[in-house]
Design an enzyme around this catalytic site. Sequence first.
Site, PDB file in Angstrom:
ATOM      1  N   GLY A  66     -48.529   4.167  19.014  1.00 53.32           N
ATOM      2  CA  GLY A  66     -47.853   5.239  18.298  1.00 53.32           C
ATOM      3  C   GLY A  66     -46.912   4.693  17.244  1.00 53.32           C
ATOM      4  N   CYS A  67     -46.488   5.575  16.352  1.00 49.46           N
ATOM      5  CA  CYS A  67     -45.625   5.141  15.249  1.00 49.46           C
ATOM      6  C   CYS A  67     -44.245   4.722  15.733  1.00 49.46           C
ATOM      7  CB  CYS A  67     -45.525   6.248  14.199  1.00 49.46           C
ATOM      8  SG  CYS A  67     -45.085   7.875  14.867  1.00 49.46           S
TER       9      CYS A  67
END
Length: 343
Positions: free
Chosen positions: A158-159
């Site tokens: 994920g970011c």
Amino acid sequence: MSLVSSSDVKIRSAVLGAAGYSGAELCALLVANPYFSLDHAFASSGRTAEPLSNLYPRFTNAIDIMVEPWYDERIASLQVDVAFLALPHEASEAVTPLLMAAGIVVVDLSGAFRLKQAQLYPQYYGYQHQHPELLNEAVYCLMEWLTEAPGNLISVPGCYPTACSLALLPLLKAGLVAEQCIPVINATSGVSGAGRKAALSTSFCEVGLNAYGFFGHRHRPEIEQNLGRKVVFTPHLGNFKRGILATSVLTLKPGVSADQVKQAFTEAYQNKPLVRLLKQSPNVANVAGTPYCDLYWQQDGEQLVVVSAIDNLLKGAAAQAMQAANVRFNKPETAGLFGGVAV
């Protein structure tokens, strides 16, 4: 379906979820990558086929591909080597086994295969995982800390976890963090992190700066899985388009010097071209539109603040997916990320 082995044959690719922000970025990266071809772009089954440039006019005269509606029945005739999934979590989880059964490598940008514990999905993702057997098969590709070769199922981090993990792992791996320390992380993302679907809460004119997801954000267990310890993670939504700025505060072991901290970061990233160690605090404006993670730290005795900045759509999604695919197919890791020139 055989994988590409000849250096003069391009790796055939499809992007599922090409109408979204990360999917569109993937299309651009694949077109720029001299080792890959963009053969198909798909969106949801309810859409009408249209050129990608209709959805994103910046691609006019640059990317000539139709975004077609997706149906699972297409798999039988889908002649590609790799499929990039920029889909909602449950949609990715459902289609992945079908693609893999057809011999297609899957690079998944959703959270469907990031966590190794299936029991966490109902709490943090709101659904029961239907393919827990794939969680251990998936290779989690935080690229600067990759410990095994990517296989046929690649899970892209994920970011927020990318920004936070890159900031803290050098210190933890070097054994510099106090044993009882629980890092406190405050991270702010631009509104593109919420996706392209219209919603009042993420409308640019409505967004100021607010915190959300206290203690229960789905990226918290992913960060803890990466770091091997609990964290206090508070995400924020900011009034800018793209980028993440994460500020992590932690306590070092007694006697840890500034030189030891610097050495930990230098040794971790000296051969990692997409991590930049700065002499000033990062600015999201300087990473937007790039595949970099910028890092900076300040120490006061046993207290340390680490600031990291990434583009949430690139290093936090599409660019890291491209990195992983390059490594999976034995190509230069940064191919396609700088106009097709590997750095």
